[in-house]
Design a protein around this motif. Structure first.
Motif, PDB file in Angstrom:
ATOM      1  N   ASP A 199       0.846  -1.192   0.000  1.00 51.57           N
ATOM      2  CA  ASP A 199       0.000   0.000   0.000  1.00 51.57           C
ATOM      3  C   ASP A 199       0.882   1.243   0.000  1.00 51.57           C
ATOM      4  OD1 ASP A 199      -2.245  -1.549   0.051  1.00 51.57           O
ATOM      5  OD2 ASP A 199      -2.818  -1.076   2.115  1.00 51.57           O
ATOM      6  N   ILE A 200       0.765   2.067  -1.028  1.00 48.31           N
ATOM      7  CA  ILE A 200       1.502   3.327  -1.104  1.00 48.31           C
ATOM      8  C   ILE A 200       0.512   4.442  -0.788  1.00 48.31           C
ATOM      9  CG2 ILE A 200       2.813   4.876  -2.598  1.00 48.31           C
ATOM     10  CD1 ILE A 200       3.674   2.381  -4.176  1.00 48.31           C
ATOM     11  N   ILE A 201       0.712   5.099   0.336  1.00 45.38           N
ATOM     12  CA  ILE A 201      -0.246   6.075   0.837  1.00 45.38           C
ATOM     13  C   ILE A 201       0.400   7.451   0.801  1.00 45.38           C
ATOM     14  CG2 ILE A 201      -1.732   6.708   2.766  1.00 45.38           C
ATOM     15  CD1 ILE A 201      -1.478   3.699   3.630  1.00 45.38           C
ATOM     16  N   GLN A 202      -0.028   8.275  -0.138  1.00 41.70           N
ATOM     17  CA  GLN A 202       0.515   9.619  -0.306  1.00 41.70           C
ATOM     18  C   GLN A 202      -0.241  10.609   0.580  1.00 41.70           C
ATOM     19  OE1 GLN A 202       1.798  10.407  -4.632  1.00 41.70           O
ATOM     20  NE2 GLN A 202       0.144   8.919  -4.891  1.00 41.70           N
ATOM     21  N   ASN A 203       0.378  11.785   0.781  1.00 43.65           N
ATOM     22  CA  ASN A 203      -0.211  12.852   1.601  1.00 43.65           C
ATOM     23  C   ASN A 203      -0.580  12.341   2.992  1.00 43.65           C
ATOM     24  OD1 ASN A 203      -0.195  14.828  -0.593  1.00 43.65           O
ATOM     25  ND2 ASN A 203      -1.808  13.543  -1.498  1.00 43.65           N
ATOM     26  N   CYS A 204       0.299  11.528   3.539  1.00 47.27           N
ATOM     27  CA  CYS A 204       0.097  10.932   4.871  1.00 47.27           C
ATOM     28  C   CYS A 204       1.358  11.186   5.691  1.00 47.27           C
ATOM     29  CB  CYS A 204      -0.208   9.444   4.735  1.00 47.27           C
ATOM     30  SG  CYS A 204      -0.530   8.604   6.309  1.00 47.27           S
ATOM     31  N   GLU A 205       1.368  12.272   6.438  1.00 49.65           N
ATOM     32  CA  GLU A 205       2.561  12.666   7.191  1.00 49.65           C
ATOM     33  C   GLU A 205       2.609  11.964   8.540  1.00 49.65           C
ATOM     34  OE1 GLU A 205       4.939  16.663   8.732  1.00 49.65           O
ATOM     35  OE2 GLU A 205       2.948  16.838   7.815  1.00 49.65           O
ATOM     36  N   VAL A 206       3.748  11.382   8.857  1.00 50.86           N
ATOM     37  CA  VAL A 206       3.968  10.776  10.166  1.00 50.86           C
ATOM     38  C   VAL A 206       4.356  11.878  11.147  1.00 50.86           C
ATOM     39  CG1 VAL A 206       5.431   9.204  11.490  1.00 50.86           C
ATOM     40  CG2 VAL A 206       4.556   8.507   9.260  1.00 50.86           C
ATOM     41  N   VAL A 215       9.119  -0.337  23.116  1.00 51.67           N
ATOM     42  CA  VAL A 215       8.780  -1.045  21.885  1.00 51.67           C
ATOM     43  C   VAL A 215       7.923  -0.143  21.009  1.00 51.67           C
ATOM     44  CG1 VAL A 215       7.664  -3.062  20.867  1.00 51.67           C
ATOM     45  CG2 VAL A 215       8.843  -3.264  23.073  1.00 51.67           C
ATOM     46  N   CYS A 216       8.294  -0.005  19.734  1.00 49.80           N
ATOM     47  CA  CYS A 216       7.504   0.784  18.788  1.00 49.80           C
ATOM     48  C   CYS A 216       6.375  -0.103  18.261  1.00 49.80           C
ATOM     49  CB  CYS A 216       8.371   1.269  17.634  1.00 49.80           C
ATOM     50  SG  CYS A 216       7.480   2.312  16.445  1.00 49.80           S
ATOM     51  N   THR A 217       5.131   0.345  18.477  1.00 51.06           N
ATOM     52  CA  THR A 217       3.968  -0.457  18.081  1.00 51.06           C
ATOM     53  C   THR A 217       3.176   0.167  16.942  1.00 51.06           C
ATOM     54  OG1 THR A 217       2.591   0.634  19.759  1.00 51.06           O
ATOM     55  CG2 THR A 217       3.742  -1.407  20.393  1.00 51.06           C
ATOM     56  N   GLY A 218       3.627   1.335  16.455  1.00 53.81           N
ATOM     57  CA  GLY A 218       2.917   1.969  15.358  1.00 53.81           C
ATOM     58  C   GLY A 218       3.317   3.422  15.199  1.00 53.81           C
ATOM     59  N   VAL A 219       2.574   4.123  14.368  1.00 52.51           N
ATOM     60  CA  VAL A 219       2.880   5.527  14.084  1.00 52.51           C
ATOM     61  C   VAL A 219       1.629   6.375  14.193  1.00 52.51           C
ATOM     62  CG1 VAL A 219       4.840   5.021  12.578  1.00 52.51           C
ATOM     63  CG2 VAL A 219       2.547   5.172  11.597  1.00 52.51           C
ATOM     64  N   GLU A 220       1.839   7.652  14.473  1.00 52.78           N
ATOM     65  CA  GLU A 220       0.771   8.649  14.461  1.00 52.78           C
ATOM     66  C   GLU A 220       0.898   9.445  13.166  1.00 52.78           C
ATOM     67  OE1 GLU A 220       1.666  10.875  17.934  1.00 52.78           O
ATOM     68  OE2 GLU A 220       1.217   9.220  19.320  1.00 52.78           O
ATOM     69  N   THR A 221      -0.175   9.575  12.421  1.00 55.52           N
ATOM     70  CA  THR A 221      -0.117  10.238  11.122  1.00 55.52           C
ATOM     71  C   THR A 221      -1.236  11.258  10.970  1.00 55.52           C
ATOM     72  OG1 THR A 221      -1.604   8.864   9.759  1.00 55.52           O
ATOM     73  CG2 THR A 221       0.562   7.951  10.260  1.00 55.52           C
ATOM     74  N   SER A 222      -1.150  12.024   9.902  1.00 51.53           N
ATOM     75  CA  SER A 222      -2.201  12.998   9.591  1.00 51.53           C
ATOM     76  C   SER A 222      -3.506  12.324   9.183  1.00 51.53           C
ATOM     77  CB  SER A 222      -1.721  13.928   8.470  1.00 51.53           C
ATOM     78  OG  SER A 222      -1.340  13.172   7.329  1.00 51.53           O
ATOM     79  N   LYS A 223      -3.454  11.005   8.974  1.00 50.46           N
ATOM     80  CA  LYS A 223      -4.662  10.241   8.646  1.00 50.46           C
ATOM     81  C   LYS A 223      -5.045   9.277   9.758  1.00 50.46           C
ATOM     82  CE  LYS A 223      -4.239  10.541   3.609  1.00 50.46           C
ATOM     83  NZ  LYS A 223      -4.331   9.830   2.323  1.00 50.46           N
ATOM     84  N   GLY A 224      -4.536   9.524  10.962  1.00 51.87           N
ATOM     85  CA  GLY A 224      -4.865   8.689  12.107  1.00 51.87           C
ATOM     86  C   GLY A 224      -3.725   7.765  12.505  1.00 51.87           C
ATOM     87  N   ASN A 225      -3.892   7.085  13.619  1.00 49.97           N
ATOM     88  CA  ASN A 225      -2.877   6.162  14.115  1.00 49.97           C
ATOM     89  C   ASN A 225      -2.929   4.847  13.348  1.00 49.97           C
ATOM     90  OD1 ASN A 225      -2.304   8.124  15.980  1.00 49.97           O
ATOM     91  ND2 ASN A 225      -3.283   7.077  17.700  1.00 49.97           N
TER      92      ASN A 225
END
Length: 416
Positions: A199-206, A215-225
């Motif tokens: 999945d290539i997701i553009q306009n999605c800023e981390v 432990v890193c379990t995910g990211v916070e983005t402009s399109k939600g966690n």
């Protein structure tokens, strides 16, 4: 859908109605096995090789802008493997071998052109340094030819051999070096990754990382966690800002590197030529424009624009090397934001946070490293062990004194 001459003929005869988008525009899922932060060449190559070579699935690439809008589309397109240090040589030669079969591998025309690279020298000491570099290249299966003055004249008779201040005394020739179309490389890797389910997701800023008990379990983005088992960061000049949100301070400074192109001219420069008495590299694109660049701007910045002193610097070098170009008109310029490491060499390593990986510090070497960086980063993320050709690119090498200083200028990023 695979591209081929037969497909082009068929579409031409049927109104070109069968072409499909090069990649999908999916919405992000709630969770992935792998998230790659950064949709430049290195991020897309990592996702591509994770899916192709390491048979991993459920992968997403998150890009804050559009594919091809970052450094991968803001460089001078040069591909080479003419390094001297044992930590760098095998890596960049591996990258060159991948470049040589890249278009067939991902079924996309990246306009790879191995037209050769000529590094000029102007003194006995520079000749000795070129000879050492050439020998180091040959020892790692690269190619190099040490040319005298007449050898250079046969290759590039248009150079100013009579310049009293910077007389050309010879050059180190790297025949397998050349250029590739920068944005086409991004599109090719994007298409290849998408075909394998990425999945290539553009306009999605981390904007941050979800870190629990180290432990890193995910990211916070402009399109939600978005949850992830493993997160790999490769965001070039934005490395320091992005990793700061994970509480990390990197041995990196951010500078802008300008590039320029002239109006279209008839074929004049057969390959890539670099000036030994100043920092200038120049080649000619398929459209006829002369593509060239020089030093980074010496101040720290995140802006994708440069200033006039660098324009003056590269213009002076061009006039010293090829006075015939004095009447060529500059068409446009652009700037790439460079992640300059303290020794001029990159990082491909795990961080102290479990599940969080970092790729950066590429300085001037990012574009030509794209395929090798992708496959080595994919190897690290898939197996949790460094690829043999990237084992020296550790984040802690300064602590242990294992620096990789290709230019020998010490901890000064603005000098690399």
């Amino acid at each position: 859908m695979r591209y081929s001459a037969l497909r082009i003929l068929k579409e031409g005869l049927t109104g070109n109605k069968g072409w499909k988008p090069v990649w999908r525009e999916p919405q992000p899922k709630a969770a992935y096995d792998y998230i790659i932060v950064g949709g430049g060449g290195h991020g897309l190559a990592t996702a591509y090789y994770l899916a192709k070579e390491y048979k991993q699935a459920n992968i997403a690439v998150l890009e804050k802008g559009w594919i091809g809008g970052g450094n991968v589309g803001r460089n001078t397109t040069i591909v080479r493997s003419n390094y001297i240090l044992p930590e760098n040589n095998p890596f960049y030669e591996m990258s060159m071998k991948l470049w040589e079969n890249l278009e067939q591998d991902f079924n996309y025309n990246a306009m790879m052109s191995q037209r050769g690279i000529l590094n000029l020298f102007h003194s006995d000491s520079q000749r000795d340094a070129a000879a050492r570099r050439g020998n180091a290249m040959i020892l790692t299966d690269s190619d190099a030819e040490l040319l005298d003055r007449e050898g250079v004249r046969k290759l590039c008779p248009f150079l100013d051999f009579e310049n009293e201040r910077f007389p050309i005394t010879g050059g180190l020739y790297h025949p397998r070096g050349g250029t590739a179309r920068h944005d086409a490389v991004a599109w090719g890797f994007a298409r290849g990754a998408d075909m394998r389910g990425v999945d290539i997701i553009q306009n999605c800023e981390v904007t941050g990382f979800q870190i629990e008990n180290g432990v890193c379990t995910g990211v916070e983005t402009s399109k939600g966690n978005i949850k992830a088992k493993k997160v790999g960061v490769c965001v070039a000049g934005s490395s320091s800002r992005v990793m700061a949100t994970a509480g990390m301070r990197l041995p990196i400074e951010t500078h802008v590197l300008q590039a320029f192109v002239t109006e279209g001219l008839k074929p004049v420069i057969p390959g890539v030529v670099t000036f030994g008495a100043g920092h200038l590299y120049i080649s000619q694109s398929d459209k006829g424009g002369l593509v060239f660049g020089g030093d980074i701007d010496k101040y720290n910045t995140y802006a994708q624009r440069g200033n006039l002193p660098v324009i003056e610097h590269v213009a002076e070098d061009i006039m010293a090397m090829m006075p015939m170009l004095g009447r060529a008109r500059l068409l446009r310029s652009w700037g790439g934001v460079m992640d300059m490491s303290m020794d001029g060499s990159p990082f491909i390593d795990k961080t102290h946070i479990e599940g969080l990986y970092f790729n950066g510090g590429w300085c001037y070497g990012g574009f030509k490293a794209t395929p090798a960086s992708g496959i080595c980063y994919a190897h690290l993320m898939a197996k949790d062990e460094p690829h043999p050709n990237a084992a020296a690119f550790r984040l802690d090498r300064f602590r242990h004194g294992n620096i990789i200083d290709e230019k020998g200028v010490g901890p000064q990023p603005n000098m690399h």
